[in-house]
Design a protein around this motif. Structure first.
Motif, PDB file in Angstrom:
ATOM      1  N   LEU A 210       0.811  -1.212   0.000  1.00 52.26           N
ATOM      2  CA  LEU A 210       0.000   0.000   0.000  1.00 52.26           C
ATOM      3  C   LEU A 210       0.849   1.269   0.000  1.00 52.26           C
ATOM      4  CD1 LEU A 210      -2.748  -0.987   2.610  1.00 52.26           C
ATOM      5  CD2 LEU A 210      -2.942  -0.982   0.116  1.00 52.26           C
ATOM      6  N   ARG A 359     -11.272   3.643  -6.613  1.00 50.39           N
ATOM      7  CA  ARG A 359     -10.382   2.826  -5.784  1.00 50.39           C
ATOM      8  C   ARG A 359     -11.180   1.828  -4.959  1.00 50.39           C
ATOM      9  NH1 ARG A 359      -6.513   5.464  -1.233  1.00 50.39           N
ATOM     10  NH2 ARG A 359      -8.477   5.445  -0.086  1.00 50.39           N
ATOM     11  N   ARG A 360     -12.344   2.229  -4.521  1.00 49.23           N
ATOM     12  CA  ARG A 360     -13.195   1.318  -3.745  1.00 49.23           C
ATOM     13  C   ARG A 360     -13.607   0.118  -4.588  1.00 49.23           C
ATOM     14  NH1 ARG A 360     -18.737   0.941  -2.815  1.00 49.23           N
ATOM     15  NH2 ARG A 360     -19.281   0.117  -0.729  1.00 49.23           N
ATOM     16  N   ARG A 362     -11.841  -1.090  -7.095  1.00 52.13           N
ATOM     17  CA  ARG A 362     -10.635  -1.906  -7.259  1.00 52.13           C
ATOM     18  C   ARG A 362     -10.360  -2.751  -6.029  1.00 52.13           C
ATOM     19  NH1 ARG A 362      -8.541   2.920  -9.411  1.00 52.13           N
ATOM     20  NH2 ARG A 362      -7.341   3.281  -7.496  1.00 52.13           N
ATOM     21  N   ASN A 363     -10.735  -2.246  -4.854  1.00 48.51           N
ATOM     22  CA  ASN A 363     -10.495  -2.979  -3.612  1.00 48.51           C
ATOM     23  C   ASN A 363     -11.677  -3.850  -3.212  1.00 48.51           C
ATOM     24  OD1 ASN A 363      -7.983  -1.789  -3.400  1.00 48.51           O
ATOM     25  ND2 ASN A 363      -8.702  -0.104  -2.116  1.00 48.51           N
ATOM     26  N   SER A 366     -14.256  -2.965  -0.282  1.00 47.31           N
ATOM     27  CA  SER A 366     -13.897  -3.184   1.125  1.00 47.31           C
ATOM     28  C   SER A 366     -13.829  -1.868   1.905  1.00 47.31           C
ATOM     29  CB  SER A 366     -12.553  -3.905   1.212  1.00 47.31           C
ATOM     30  OG  SER A 366     -11.531  -3.130   0.607  1.00 47.31           O
ATOM     31  N   GLU A 367     -13.708  -0.749   1.220  1.00 48.26           N
ATOM     32  CA  GLU A 367     -13.592   0.531   1.898  1.00 48.26           C
ATOM     33  C   GLU A 367     -14.970   1.165   2.084  1.00 48.26           C
ATOM     34  OE1 GLU A 367      -9.242   1.620  -0.075  1.00 48.26           O
ATOM     35  OE2 GLU A 367     -10.971   2.934  -0.367  1.00 48.26           O
TER      36      GLU A 367
END
Length: 496
Positions: A210, A359-360, A362-363, A366-367
């Protein structure tokens, strides 16, 4: 005048001009030589400064990583300590609890430590056998850990506290991991076993990934035996191996923030500058490295600039760059900041929210991400009765309250007119409501005049959390609908 006198006059003038030219040439040569020497000295000290700056950056980076690791260890320790207190009486028979219920209770506790290895929270008796293990079933691993160093230490040392093991190859999963454990005692204070949880080295690998570092930079975690636990860029084949050639000096002094610097080739042969930091008081060391080539590359621009200046004497060009950069900074500030309140403007909010939502995705969602939209109640009446200057002052004071009540990781912006919006990072809807309510109550108590004449304003707020399939517009629309509901319900409140 005689010709001989004329000749001598011309010869004298010629010699004077020649001497003048030589003086100018000599002066220019001296100035160029002095300028060249100055540039060389400046480049040398500039490089040393770059090295010092890089070390400082690496030091700050190591502090951040260490803080994350210590926070994770502390959180797991809290769960382990409370489990040891609760399950101690069950191990020595003072209390009874069915095996299935006990395992399920341990599984519930693991929800508070997602960083830990799944199903790794277990209770081990004084014989080194697992008597309770987190899970949905009553199954227990048939493994004895009585010979492990951490178990023996707890057995022999009543004051061991939290014990972190050396890197071990798990008998349960076959993965490299660290165990965190605490001692349990019976009613007489005798050793009754341990409570243990595991932290895979993969956790550190994920944490390092990260961090935004250069292509040839590295982050490594080693134990006191110089055994590699995790590294970025990844070297999964090397995890668990010892690397004596690193020549890492690990004193583990009483000062947990102690650091040291060195330069040398890493396990991949890349020459780097290293910062070495102990992880608190634990037997682990963090090694953060930046490639020497990357530091030198920071000098390339200055070297090119000096070459151009040396041969072209383009001092004006340097002045132009300075003016241009300052001008660009001012333009950027004007383009991204609301001039009245000092908050970021709507353009920055839209682009930031768009980036965070991407980004959320892509993750794997999870965020958690929420927004809070605020509107000053009866603002038009304030402008009409107290004047626009007073209205501007109210906007500035409300913006300052919002700025002071959000975290550094959040983004507060002026949305338009008397509306403000806050992007709350890593925050679900319930947490967002708490933040919005704190802002609402703070504004209600904030004086809008100096000296205080009792003039107060209130705000209404709408809160929404990003859901799967949301766009920027749909998320803001839901927050706006919630704000409308707050207005319709009497103002001075927060709705979702």
């Amino acid at each position: 005048m005689k010709r001989s006198n004329i000749n001598r006059l011309w010869e004298f003038s010629f010699q004077a001009n020649r001497l003048r030219r030589l003086a100018v040439v000599g002066l220019v040569a001296f100035l160029m030589l002095a300028f060249g020497v100055w540039m060389g000295v400046d480049l040398y000290y500039s490089y040393q400064q770059r090295v010092a700056e890089s070390r400082k950056e690496l030091e700050n980076l190591s502090i951040i990583i260490e803080s994350n690791v210590l926070a994770t260890l502390s959180k797991i320790d809290v769960v382990i300590s409370e489990t040891a207190y609760t399950f101690g009486p069950m191990v020595d028979g003072r209390k009874k609890l069915a095996l299935l219920e006990a395992n399920q209770e341990l599984l519930r506790r693991m929800a508070y430590i997602p960083e830990a290895q799944a199903l790794s929270l277990r209770v081990i008796n004084a014989d080194g056998r697992v008597v309770f293990n987190a899970g949905e079933t009553a199954e227990l691993p048939n493994v004895v850990v009585a010979d492990r160093a951490y178990f023996l230490r707890h057995k022999s040392d009543p004051n061991a506290g939290l014990v972190l093991s050396e890197a071990i190859l798990s008998r349960f999963t076959g993965k490299w991991l660290l165990t965190l454990s605490r001692r349990m005692v019976d009613a007489e204070g005798n050793f009754a076993g341990v409570v243990q949880a595991a932290l895979r080295t993969e956790y550190f690998q994920g944490l390092f990934e990260l961090v935004n570092v250069g292509a040839d930079d590295s982050i490594s975690l080693l134990d006191e035996n110089k055994r590699l636990l995790a590294r970025h860029p990844p070297r999964l084949d090397a995890v668990g191996q010892q690397f004596d050639q690193l020549a890492v000096v690990m004193h583990f002094p009483s000062d947990p923030s102690a650091i040291s610097y060195r330069r040398g080739a890493g396990i991949d042969g890349v020459d780097r500058h290293y910062v070495i930091r102990n992880i608190g008081a634990y037997p682990y060391v963090l090694v953060v490295g930046r490639s020497s080539e990357a530091i030198r590359s920071l000098q390339q621009g200055k070297i090119y600039l000096y070459v151009v200046c040396y041969f072209c004497l383009a001092l004006a060009f340097a002045c132009f760059l300075w003016v241009y950069v300052r001008h660009q900074q001012e333009l950027e500030k004007l383009a991204t900041t609301d001039s009245l309140t000092g908050l970021k403007n709507r353009r920055i909010f839209d682009s930031t929210l768009e980036f965070m939502m991407a980004r959320r995705v892509r993750n794997s969602f999870s965020e958690r991400l929420s927004v809070a939209l605020f509107d000053i109640d009866h603002f038009k009446m304030i402008n009409d009765t107290r004047g626009h200057l007073k209205g501007d002052e109210v906007l500035r004071r409300v913006a300052n309250v919002i700025r002071c009540r959000v975290r550094k990781t959040d983004l507060s912006c002026r949305w338009g007119g008397e509306e403000f919006i806050v992007l709350l990072n890593d925050c679900d809807i319930e947490q967002a409501i708490v933040v919005a309510e704190n802002i609402r109550s703070a504004i209600a108590d904030e004086s809008m005049s100096y000296p205080d004449d009792g003039f107060r304003v209130t705000i209404s707020a709408g809160v929404a959390e990003v859901a799967e399939g949301d766009t920027v517009d749909s998320l803001v629309k839901r927050a706006d609908d919630a704000l409308y509901q707050a207005k319709a319900s009497g103002r001075n409140r927060v709705c979702r």
